[in-house]
Scaffold this active site. Sequence first.
Site, PDB file in Angstrom:
ATOM      1  N   GLU A   4       4.859 -13.580  10.431  1.00  0.00           N
ATOM      2  CA  GLU A   4       5.586 -13.844   9.169  1.00  0.00           C
ATOM      3  C   GLU A   4       7.051 -13.390   9.282  1.00  0.00           C
ATOM      4  OE1 GLU A   4       3.396 -12.371   5.661  1.00  0.00           O
ATOM      5  OE2 GLU A   4       5.310 -11.598   4.921  1.00  0.00           O
ATOM      6  N   HIS A  13      -0.508 -11.215  11.937  1.00  0.00           N
ATOM      7  CA  HIS A  13      -0.103 -12.226  10.954  1.00  0.00           C
ATOM      8  C   HIS A  13       1.250 -11.844  10.343  1.00  0.00           C
ATOM      9  CE1 HIS A  13       0.395 -13.198   6.684  1.00  0.00           C
ATOM     10  NE2 HIS A  13      -0.208 -14.345   6.922  1.00  0.00           N
ATOM     11  N   ASN A  14       1.389 -10.580   9.961  1.00  0.00           N
ATOM     12  CA  ASN A  14       2.646 -10.144   9.343  1.00  0.00           C
ATOM     13  C   ASN A  14       3.806 -10.181  10.344  1.00  0.00           C
ATOM     14  OD1 ASN A  14       0.952  -9.646   7.189  1.00  0.00           O
ATOM     15  ND2 ASN A  14       1.979  -7.758   6.615  1.00  0.00           N
ATOM     16  N   LYS A  24      -4.429  -8.959  10.670  1.00  0.00           N
ATOM     17  CA  LYS A  24      -3.482  -9.009   9.542  1.00  0.00           C
ATOM     18  C   LYS A  24      -2.108  -8.499   9.987  1.00  0.00           C
ATOM     19  CE  LYS A  24      -1.895  -9.403   5.327  1.00  0.00           C
ATOM     20  NZ  LYS A  24      -0.852  -8.591   4.914  1.00  0.00           N
ATOM     21  N   SER A  80      -3.849 -11.669   2.683  1.00  0.00           N
ATOM     22  CA  SER A  80      -2.494 -12.217   2.692  1.00  0.00           C
ATOM     23  C   SER A  80      -2.344 -13.296   1.636  1.00  0.00           C
ATOM     24  CB  SER A  80      -2.135 -12.804   4.050  1.00  0.00           C
ATOM     25  OG  SER A  80      -0.834 -13.386   3.946  1.00  0.00           O
TER      26      SER A  80
HETATM   27  P1  NBP Z   1       0.924  -0.485  -4.184  1.00  0.00           P
HETATM   28  O1  NBP Z   1       0.910  -0.503  -2.706  1.00  0.00           O
HETATM   29  O2  NBP Z   1       2.203  -0.304  -4.887  1.00  0.00           O
HETATM   30  O3  NBP Z   1      -0.118   0.633  -4.626  1.00  0.00           O
HETATM   31  C1  NBP Z   1      -0.157   1.094  -5.927  1.00  0.00           C
HETATM   32  C2  NBP Z   1      -1.581   1.295  -6.433  1.00  0.00           C
HETATM   33  O4  NBP Z   1      -2.219   2.335  -5.697  1.00  0.00           O
HETATM   34  C3  NBP Z   1      -1.512   1.746  -7.887  1.00  0.00           C
HETATM   35  O5  NBP Z   1      -2.583   1.156  -8.598  1.00  0.00           O
HETATM   36  C4  NBP Z   1      -1.662   3.260  -7.775  1.00  0.00           C
HETATM   37  O6  NBP Z   1      -2.143   3.869  -8.945  1.00  0.00           O
HETATM   38  C5  NBP Z   1      -2.667   3.315  -6.650  1.00  0.00           C
HETATM   39  N1  NBP Z   1      -2.749   4.643  -6.000  1.00  0.00           N
HETATM   40  C6  NBP Z   1      -1.868   5.306  -5.262  1.00  0.00           C
HETATM   41 BR1  NBP Z   1      -0.208   4.760  -4.857  1.00  0.00          BR
HETATM   42  N2  NBP Z   1      -2.307   6.489  -4.841  1.00  0.00           N
HETATM   43  C7  NBP Z   1      -3.525   6.574  -5.324  1.00  0.00           C
HETATM   44  C8  NBP Z   1      -4.485   7.572  -5.244  1.00  0.00           C
HETATM   45  N3  NBP Z   1      -4.291   8.662  -4.524  1.00  0.00           N
HETATM   46  N4  NBP Z   1      -5.626   7.388  -5.915  1.00  0.00           N
HETATM   47  C9  NBP Z   1      -5.842   6.261  -6.620  1.00  0.00           C
HETATM   48  N5  NBP Z   1      -4.949   5.253  -6.715  1.00  0.00           N
HETATM   49  C10 NBP Z   1      -3.794   5.427  -6.080  1.00  0.00           C
HETATM   50  O7  NBP Z   1       0.195  -1.761  -4.797  1.00  0.00           O
HETATM   51  P2  NBP Z   1       0.181  -3.280  -4.341  1.00  0.00           P
HETATM   52  O8  NBP Z   1       1.527  -3.821  -4.120  1.00  0.00           O
HETATM   53  O9  NBP Z   1      -0.728  -3.943  -5.310  1.00  0.00           O
HETATM   54  O10 NBP Z   1      -0.528  -3.253  -2.896  1.00  0.00           O
HETATM   55  C11 NBP Z   1      -1.829  -2.732  -2.700  1.00  0.00           C
HETATM   56  C12 NBP Z   1      -2.154  -2.840  -1.214  1.00  0.00           C
HETATM   57  O11 NBP Z   1      -2.148  -4.214  -0.823  1.00  0.00           O
HETATM   58  C13 NBP Z   1      -1.122  -2.144  -0.305  1.00  0.00           C
HETATM   59  O12 NBP Z   1      -1.767  -1.605   0.809  1.00  0.00           O
HETATM   60  C14 NBP Z   1      -0.232  -3.274   0.130  1.00  0.00           C
HETATM   61  O13 NBP Z   1       0.413  -3.022   1.355  1.00  0.00           O
HETATM   62  C15 NBP Z   1      -1.257  -4.407   0.252  1.00  0.00           C
HETATM   63  N6  NBP Z   1      -0.691  -5.744   0.140  1.00  0.00           N
HETATM   64  C16 NBP Z   1       0.291  -6.012  -0.762  1.00  0.00           C
HETATM   65  C17 NBP Z   1       0.807  -7.298  -0.866  1.00  0.00           C
HETATM   66  C18 NBP Z   1       1.865  -7.630  -1.889  1.00  0.00           C
HETATM   67  O14 NBP Z   1       2.329  -8.775  -1.889  1.00  0.00           O
HETATM   68  N7  NBP Z   1       2.238  -6.699  -2.753  1.00  0.00           N
HETATM   69  C19 NBP Z   1       0.292  -8.311  -0.050  1.00  0.00           C
HETATM   70  C20 NBP Z   1      -0.732  -8.014   0.835  1.00  0.00           C
HETATM   71  C21 NBP Z   1      -1.212  -6.736   0.911  1.00  0.00           C
HETATM   72  P3  NBP Z   1      -1.124   4.334 -10.101  1.00  0.00           P
HETATM   73  O15 NBP Z   1      -1.067   3.212 -11.095  1.00  0.00           O
HETATM   74  O16 NBP Z   1      -1.716   5.553 -10.670  1.00  0.00           O
HETATM   75  O17 NBP Z   1       0.200   4.622  -9.468  1.00  0.00           O
END
Ligand code: NBP
Length: 504
Positions: A211, A207-208, A204, A132
């Site tokens: 939030e 936590h959300n 987590k 988080s």
């Molecule tokens: P996303 O949730 O938008 O995921 C995108 C990433 O996953 C890209 O790098 C994409 O590659 C890759 N991907 C996918 Br989609 N399918 C794939 C596959 N089959 N094989 C390999 N790679 C794959 O990214 P994020 O916002 O960075 O979040 C990542 C995780 O962290 C999520 O579970 C999210 O819920 C969690 N999270 C996010 C936040 C936040 O603030 N954003 C906070 C806390 C937790 P590509 O470039 O080829 O599309």
Amino acid sequence: MAREATADVGLIGLAVMGQNLALNLADHGYRVAVFNRTTEVMKHFVATEKPPGGLVGCETVQELVASLARPRKVILLVKAGPAVDEVTKELIEAGMEPDDIVVDCGNSLWTDTIRREKEYAGRCKFFGSGVSGGEVGARFGPSLMPGGDPDSWKHLEPIWKAIAAKVDEKTGRPIESYAPGKPVVGGVPCTTYLGPNGAGHYVKMVHNGIEYIDMQLIAEAYTLLTNLLGMKPPELSEVFDRWNDGDLDSYLIQITRDIFAQHDPVHQEGYLVDYVLDAAGQKGTGKWTSVNALDMGIPASSIAEAVFARCMSALKEERVVASKHLDGPRRAHDERRDELVAAIRDALYCSKICAYAQGFELMREGEKEYGWSFDFAAIAGIFRGGCIIRARFLQKIMEAYSRDNGLVNLLLDPYFGDQIQKGQRSWRKVVALAATTGIAAPAFMSALAYYDGYRSERLPANLLQAQRDYFGAHTYERTDAPRGTFFHLDWTAPGRPQVEIRRP
Ligand code: NBP
């Protein structure tokens, strides 16, 4: 050409979270092998960033596996859901071994993590860790909620403790550094091993859920200040700045203050908040928390109310039509400005205490359901820094559970009981004012109803149970019989004497 196994950690998924966590790891001296499905993203990342530990760009999953020292540790930051299984299977096919560790750091449903731990056992150790703090947290120190195989944790612990947010040992206040390559030295890391079988992703999720309600309560304070006092963004920013200097001091209050101060980049005269459409989105973790509360019979009503508030907001077009047809009371601006601002602050604080009471009560039930053994003081402790709900009052929650880890409900802790006692007059006044002036404040109202329900020795559920027995023979317990003894009355039998039957 075979790669030399020199990287300390692998990371797959280079969207916003993955890139930032990779840089955080490398700032702490770890050499990080990185892979992304779309290779261009990886190439650009590796070409642009030169963190101290170093990045090893990998064009295939095989390359990534080959570049890692054993036991291999691969962090996944891909979209929660099927992508996690797809990538884990690719890793296994690419040569991961039974003791190698795959750590899913995405927002996965904890039951999926439980399933994955079992499904991949013998092929790799599948471990779940909540992260988080959004992108800034991932970059400079998130709150980390790890759960899985305890032996795998021994390998992950030094890494997790290095990259996690840090708080001051004495005060519990976050120690922050936002300088690339210069991480915080010392302090208590905001991470602790939470247990096996999806425990990390479960915490987590809760936590959300917290939030969601934390944000909704702030939004309701905003609507009350605006509608009752006619406050405009600059003044709201000042109010939130003052509120941040006390019990409400938190990351969410700070960003709210900053949001109100932000001018609109398009209309130079106005404030951005006034141009943002009032339709909130959601990704599902608040809904999961609420469904879990319903499944386990825990009254996390305010958390659910926060989810429904977002659903209501999303009905924008319907609300526009309804606003022209459905009448309500006229809103007059209240003249008792300072008094009302203080009352709204108290209402927010009391409601917030109830929200956290609900979240922690849910975790207590989850602990029983899944056989975990949570240290609630440690959980409050890791929420103090790095994460979105970080707040000064988490230190107080930590102290409450340090006094008694078996505390049934936060409201029963003397400190929090006293805080509610001090604020409840104002809280009731604000809720009544919202009702009489027709301002929707569902979370304030729900939190107060939770408080009043929880403190009621007798609720009208006697009538509910009688109704259930009347139409469905669902039986009832009696106030003058031991708990667990059930009775049924033949309520309507025509012409027959009414007999109460004891049911086994
Ligand atoms: P996303 O949730 O938008 O995921 C995108 C990433 O996953 C890209 O790098 C994409 O590659 C890759 N991907 C996918 Br989609 N399918 C794939 C596959 N089959 N094989 C390999 N790679 C794959 O990214 P994020 O916002 O960075 O979040 C990542 C995780 O962290 C999520 O579970 C999210 O819920 C969690 N999270 C996010 C936040 C936040 O603030 N954003 C906070 C806390 C937790 P590509 O470039 O080829 O599309």
